[in-house]
Motif scaffolding. Structure first.
Motif, PDB file in Angstrom:
ATOM      1  N   ALA A  40      10.718   4.452 -10.742  1.00 57.10           N
ATOM      2  CA  ALA A  40       9.628   3.756 -10.339  1.00 57.10           C
ATOM      3  C   ALA A  40       8.464   4.318 -11.099  1.00 57.10           C
ATOM      4  O   ALA A  40       7.589   3.499 -11.556  1.00 57.10           O
ATOM      5  CB  ALA A  40       9.509   3.668  -8.919  1.00 57.10           C
ATOM      6  N   GLU A  41       8.248   5.345 -11.075  1.00 57.24           N
ATOM      7  CA  GLU A  41       7.040   6.155 -11.862  1.00 57.24           C
ATOM      8  C   GLU A  41       7.023   5.854 -13.044  1.00 57.24           C
ATOM      9  O   GLU A  41       5.876   5.624 -13.831  1.00 57.24           O
ATOM     10  CB  GLU A  41       7.154   7.802 -11.326  1.00 57.24           C
ATOM     11  N   ALA A  42       8.251   5.721 -13.943  1.00 57.91           N
ATOM     12  CA  ALA A  42       8.327   5.601 -15.374  1.00 57.91           C
ATOM     13  C   ALA A  42       8.124   3.995 -15.718  1.00 57.91           C
ATOM     14  O   ALA A  42       8.184   3.641 -16.711  1.00 57.91           O
ATOM     15  CB  ALA A  42       9.558   6.053 -15.792  1.00 57.91           C
ATOM     16  N   GLY A  43       8.188   3.258 -14.611  1.00 60.30           N
ATOM     17  CA  GLY A  43       8.149   1.734 -14.782  1.00 60.30           C
ATOM     18  C   GLY A  43       9.469   1.118 -15.301  1.00 60.30           C
ATOM     19  O   GLY A  43       9.622   0.224 -16.155  1.00 60.30           O
ATOM     20  N   LEU A  44      10.608   2.018 -14.796  1.00 64.17           N
ATOM     21  CA  LEU A  44      11.888   1.296 -15.090  1.00 64.17           C
ATOM     22  C   LEU A  44      12.692   0.678 -14.021  1.00 64.17           C
ATOM     23  O   LEU A  44      12.452   1.122 -12.808  1.00 64.17           O
ATOM     24  CB  LEU A  44      12.604   2.607 -15.704  1.00 64.17           C
ATOM     25  N   VAL A  45      13.491  -0.096 -14.286  1.00 63.15           N
ATOM     26  CA  VAL A  45      14.290  -0.906 -13.333  1.00 63.15           C
ATOM     27  C   VAL A  45      15.611  -0.650 -13.266  1.00 63.15           C
ATOM     28  O   VAL A  45      16.352  -1.132 -14.599  1.00 63.15           O
ATOM     29  CB  VAL A  45      14.074  -2.445 -13.468  1.00 63.15           C
ATOM     30  N   ARG A  46      16.342   0.066 -12.230  1.00 60.98           N
ATOM     31  CA  ARG A  46      17.580   0.343 -12.384  1.00 60.98           C
ATOM     32  C   ARG A  46      18.692  -0.964 -12.604  1.00 60.98           C
ATOM     33  O   ARG A  46      18.255  -2.074 -12.160  1.00 60.98           O
ATOM     34  CB  ARG A  46      18.182   1.115 -11.178  1.00 60.98           C
ATOM     35  N   GLY A  47      19.466  -0.871 -13.562  1.00 58.05           N
ATOM     36  CA  GLY A  47      20.516  -1.864 -13.800  1.00 58.05           C
ATOM     37  C   GLY A  47      19.886  -2.942 -14.828  1.00 58.05           C
ATOM     38  O   GLY A  47      20.694  -3.872 -15.271  1.00 58.05           O
ATOM     39  N   PHE A  48      18.529  -2.874 -15.157  1.00 58.86           N
ATOM     40  CA  PHE A  48      17.904  -3.767 -15.995  1.00 58.86           C
ATOM     41  C   PHE A  48      17.282  -3.320 -17.194  1.00 58.86           C
ATOM     42  O   PHE A  48      16.414  -3.666 -17.545  1.00 58.86           O
ATOM     43  CB  PHE A  48      17.015  -4.716 -15.151  1.00 58.86           C
ATOM     44  N   MET A  49      17.895  -2.022 -17.460  1.00 56.36           N
ATOM     45  CA  MET A  49      16.780  -1.358 -18.460  1.00 56.36           C
ATOM     46  C   MET A  49      17.481  -1.627 -19.860  1.00 56.36           C
ATOM     47  O   MET A  49      18.776  -2.221 -20.142  1.00 56.36           O
ATOM     48  CB  MET A  49      16.939   0.281 -18.522  1.00 56.36           C
ATOM     49  N   GLY A  50      16.544  -1.931 -20.940  1.00 56.23           N
ATOM     50  CA  GLY A  50      16.883  -2.341 -22.308  1.00 56.23           C
ATOM     51  C   GLY A  50      15.852  -1.990 -23.274  1.00 56.23           C
ATOM     52  O   GLY A  50      14.640  -1.279 -23.035  1.00 56.23           O
ATOM     53  N   PRO A  51      16.091  -2.049 -24.698  1.00 56.88           N
ATOM     54  CA  PRO A  51      15.224  -1.252 -25.562  1.00 56.88           C
ATOM     55  C   PRO A  51      14.020  -2.255 -25.722  1.00 56.88           C
ATOM     56  O   PRO A  51      12.917  -1.915 -26.563  1.00 56.88           O
ATOM     57  CB  PRO A  51      16.106  -1.347 -26.755  1.00 56.88           C
ATOM     58  N   VAL A  52      14.081  -3.680 -25.559  1.00 52.05           N
ATOM     59  CA  VAL A  52      12.992  -4.298 -25.713  1.00 52.05           C
ATOM     60  C   VAL A  52      11.853  -4.214 -24.658  1.00 52.05           C
ATOM     61  O   VAL A  52      12.278  -4.447 -23.312  1.00 52.05           O
ATOM     62  CB  VAL A  52      13.495  -5.867 -25.915  1.00 52.05           C
ATOM     63  N   ASN A  53      10.680  -4.023 -24.978  1.00 53.28           N
ATOM     64  CA  ASN A  53       9.779  -4.051 -23.889  1.00 53.28           C
ATOM     65  C   ASN A  53       9.692  -3.004 -23.092  1.00 53.28           C
ATOM     66  O   ASN A  53       9.554  -3.027 -21.848  1.00 53.28           O
ATOM     67  CB  ASN A  53       9.496  -5.254 -23.015  1.00 53.28           C
ATOM     68  N   LEU A  54      10.083  -1.551 -23.406  1.00 52.94           N
ATOM     69  CA  LEU A  54      10.146  -0.421 -22.607  1.00 52.94           C
ATOM     70  C   LEU A  54       8.947  -0.099 -22.306  1.00 52.94           C
ATOM     71  O   LEU A  54       7.898  -0.259 -23.201  1.00 52.94           O
ATOM     72  CB  LEU A  54      10.849   0.642 -23.562  1.00 52.94           C
ATOM     73  N   PRO A  55       8.543   0.462 -21.180  1.00 57.39           N
ATOM     74  CA  PRO A  55       7.201   0.964 -20.813  1.00 57.39           C
ATOM     75  C   PRO A  55       6.844   2.230 -21.727  1.00 57.39           C
ATOM     76  O   PRO A  55       7.747   2.674 -22.422  1.00 57.39           O
ATOM     77  CB  PRO A  55       7.263   1.345 -19.432  1.00 57.39           C
ATOM     78  N   GLU A  56       5.512   2.274 -21.713  1.00 51.86           N
ATOM     79  CA  GLU A  56       5.104   3.440 -22.537  1.00 51.86           C
ATOM     80  C   GLU A  56       5.556   4.819 -22.154  1.00 51.86           C
ATOM     81  O   GLU A  56       5.982   5.056 -21.029  1.00 51.86           O
ATOM     82  CB  GLU A  56       3.516   3.553 -22.589  1.00 51.86           C
ATOM     83  N   GLY A  57       5.628   5.810 -23.127  1.00 59.46           N
ATOM     84  CA  GLY A  57       5.898   7.193 -22.677  1.00 59.46           C
ATOM     85  C   GLY A  57       7.292   7.525 -22.583  1.00 59.46           C
ATOM     86  O   GLY A  57       7.551   8.584 -21.873  1.00 59.46           O
ATOM     87  N   ILE A  58       8.201   6.533 -23.128  1.00 58.78           N
ATOM     88  CA  ILE A  58       9.410   6.895 -22.875  1.00 58.78           C
ATOM     89  C   ILE A  58      10.099   7.154 -24.246  1.00 58.78           C
ATOM     90  O   ILE A  58      10.015   6.300 -25.256  1.00 58.78           O
ATOM     91  CB  ILE A  58      10.488   5.642 -22.076  1.00 58.78           C
ATOM     92  N   GLU A  59      10.970   8.168 -24.040  1.00 54.75           N
ATOM     93  CA  GLU A  59      11.581   8.569 -25.596  1.00 54.75           C
ATOM     94  C   GLU A  59      12.855   7.482 -25.861  1.00 54.75           C
ATOM     95  O   GLU A  59      13.777   7.597 -24.472  1.00 54.75           O
ATOM     96  CB  GLU A  59      11.956  10.039 -25.772  1.00 54.75           C
ATOM     97  N   VAL A  60      13.289   7.225 -26.703  1.00 50.40           N
ATOM     98  CA  VAL A  60      14.561   6.267 -26.733  1.00 50.40           C
ATOM     99  C   VAL A  60      15.660   7.014 -27.847  1.00 50.40           C
ATOM    100  O   VAL A  60      15.309   7.245 -28.917  1.00 50.40           O
ATOM    101  CB  VAL A  60      14.121   4.914 -27.357  1.00 50.40           C
TER     102      VAL A  60
END
Ligand code: ATP
Ligand code: MG
Length: 571
Positions: free
Chosen positions: A324-344
């Protein structure tokens, strides 16, 4: 030599019931068959039946070592602390090394392996290139204070090991010694009857292997392996980099699709009507350095912990709060429109897949046809997944199979690690002083016995391969007091012994049912059943323990026929 042995004299206290704390078949059956007894955690006595098998395993090892000019000897089990300090392993070995002191407060370790002892032995006397190469070995009890001694002989704290060490003038000679040992180990497994894979544990710079583990195939094995039936390549799934065949879910414009009630990759594949290999799985984790990372891997594969640790250190998967803090959604993560500050990061196998089916970083939504470069880019391509059955062999491309394995032996090119640390040098052809180039080679003899039983047992007990069976034939006279049965049984026993066959006669005054059950439990390859009726018509019955096959054989022909059959299987 005594001609045959009687069961009444054999110390093999069998158990009718399964012992409570034995999970593995080999552990359970060795206890039940009266082959081993526990002294304390990880310490076992080998009773006569086990000892006979162990000696056979040892002798197969001895014969194969002899073939390659390796010489048997023995060094003390107690090893001086000084030697371990010289090699640098006194601290490195950790709590597994069992340490003790004598009455003068001098400190020793009980040898868990003997690189130090053998290097010390040769360092002042193996002085010239003319004496090299030399390979020495021993068969001896080893001591390791294992964190979890378990599974009977499989992981003991005192166990029998054959350990060998080669000393060469150069790498080329080491390679030769190493290759010979490797071949000898394959023959040893073969002769013992073990189905084993050679798993490359370490690769050298030029692509050849510098360490191989011999893995006996068994469901109960600790190691998870993939292997190729076509070319023989095999690897631990933790280490393997296999070819992965992925499917594309097709090209097209980026499509934002509503995917409610999707909780797993399987749900997604079902709803889109594509195989899981056409989807991309995302995992969010926090690295040792507290970086927020999202990894993409093929939907039908798993993230491999060992590999992941190489990149992320001691990482953990994100908790709900961290997501939640990272702005990510379990089960629905993807490389398009990832929130800021995430390493891929993404697994290298995905590199060739242009269009991905992935989460949209939005509850209940996925993207179809997310295209690399157009819609997203991956900054780090790395090897992240565990290989699995169906992946393609990196050597020949054939589909891999999966199996579990028990490590029974390992060969290793040590190079000059110990000789340099301990000053074991020789004069080369030009009179220059150089460190000896070493290899080491180990087989767990007692673990091998357990591995054989893992491969050779059924619901009734053990069925020994002839090469390592405690006895080759068990004769079962159904009534030892009968004046026809007993003389025929002993006559057959004497004839077989005369022909060099190892025979055990069940001379106990037990009911036939008890004798049959015990014979199946302790598992000699052939049972000769002597019953009154059959003998009256001039025959006895032979039972092949492995196949259960029974045949009536004329008493007059039995010994010759059975002896011939057994000798063919001795290996
Ligand atoms: P493991 O990974 O199973 O602990 P290892 O790699 O530490 O084994 P090596 O140092 O390679 O073992 O020892 C050579 C052989 O000795 C092994 O291949 C194995 O067959 C046997 N062995 C090692 N540890 C034990 C043990 N605790 N009990 C019985 N056999 C053992
Ligand atoms: Mg090993």
């Amino acid at each position: 030599m005594k001609s045959f042995h009687k069961m009444s004299k054999l110390y093999a206290p069998t158990l009718k019931e399964d012992p409570a704390d034995a999970e593995l078949a080999s552990h359970r059956l060795m206890l039940r068959a009266g082959m081993i007894r526990k002294g304390a955690a990880g310490l076992y006595s080998y009773l006569p039946l086990a000892w006979r098998s162990l000696l056979k395993i040892e002798n197969i090892i001895r014969e194969e070592m002899d073939e390659i000019d390796a010489q048997e000897m023995l060094v003390p089990i107690l090893t001086d602390e000084d030697l371990w300090k010289q090699s640098g392993r006194w601290n490195a070995y950790g709590p597994e090394l069992m340490r003790m002191h004598d009455r003068h407060e001098h400190v020793y370790a009980l040898g868990p392996t003997h690189e130090e002892s053998f290097t010390d032995l040769v360092r002042n006397e193996l002085r010239s290139y003319k004496q090299l190469p030399v390979t020495l070995y021993q068969i001896q009890d080893k001591f390791r204070d294992e964190r979890r001694p378990r599974f009977g002989l499989m992981r003991g704290r005192e166990f029998i090991m054959k350990d060998g060490y080669s000393f060469s003038a150069d790498q080329e000679s080491l390679q030769e010694c190493y290759d010979q040992e490797k071949e000898a180990y394959a023959k040893i497994c073969d002769r013992i009857g073990l189905r084993a894979l050679q798993v490359v544990a370490d690769s050298g710079q030029i692509g050849g292997d510098t360490s191989v583990e011999f893995m006996a195939l068994a469901e109960s094995g600790e190691a998870e392996l993939v292997y190729c039936d076509d070319c023989g390549w095999a690897a631990d799934v933790e280490a393997a980099t296999a070819g992965v065949s992925l499917q594309s879910s097709g090209a097209g414009e980026l499509e934002h699709i509503y995917t409610p009630q999707i909780f797993t990759i399987e749900d997604l594949a079902d709803q889109l009507n594509v195989p899981t290999s056409a989807t991309v799985k995302a995992l969010a984790l926090v690295s040792e350095e507290s970086n927020k990372v999202v990894c993409f891997i093929p939907g039908d594969h798993e993230l491999n912990d060992c590999k992941a640790e190489k990149f992320f250190g001691e990482y953990h998967l994100m908790t709900e709060e961290e997501l939640a803090e990272a702005g990510l959604v379990r089960g629905f993560m993807g490389p398009v429109n990832l929130p800021e500050g995430i390493e891929v990061y993404a697994d290298t196998t995905l590199k060739d897949i242009e269009f991905w089916t992935v989460g949209a970083n939005e509850v209940d939504y996925h993207f179809l046809h997310a295209q690399q470069k157009r819609d997203f880019t991956i900054s780090n391509w790395v090897d992240l997944i565990s290989a699995k059955a169906g992946d393609s062999c990196p050597h020949c491309g054939a589909p891999l199979k999966s199996a579990r394995g028990i490590e029974v032996g390992q060969v290793f090119q040590l190079g000059t690690k110990y000789s340099e640390a301990m000053g074991a040098t020789f004069m080369d052809i030009n009179g220059r002083e150089k460190p000896l180039v070493m290899g080491c080679y180990g087989i767990g003899v007692s673990r091998t016995l357990a591995a054989v039983i893992e491969q050779y047992h059924d619901a009734n007990g053990i069925f020994w391969p002839v090469s390592v069976a405690p006895y080759e034939v068990e004769i079962v006279p159904l009534d030892v007091n009968d004046e026809i049965v007993w003389p025929v049984a002993t006559q057959i026993a004497a004839e077989l012994s005369e022909l060099g066959i190892e025979v055990l006669v069940d001379d106990r005054k037990e009911r036939p049912g008890v004798k049959f059950a015990d014979a199946d439990l302790i598992g000699m390859p052939y049972q000769v059943i002597c019953g009154k009726k059959a003998i009256a018509s001039g025959t006895v019955e032979i039972k092949n323990r492995a196949t259960g096959e029974r045949s009536e054989v004329a008493i007059s022909e039995l010994a010759q026929m059975l002896a011939k059959k057994i000798k063919e299987q001795r290996a």
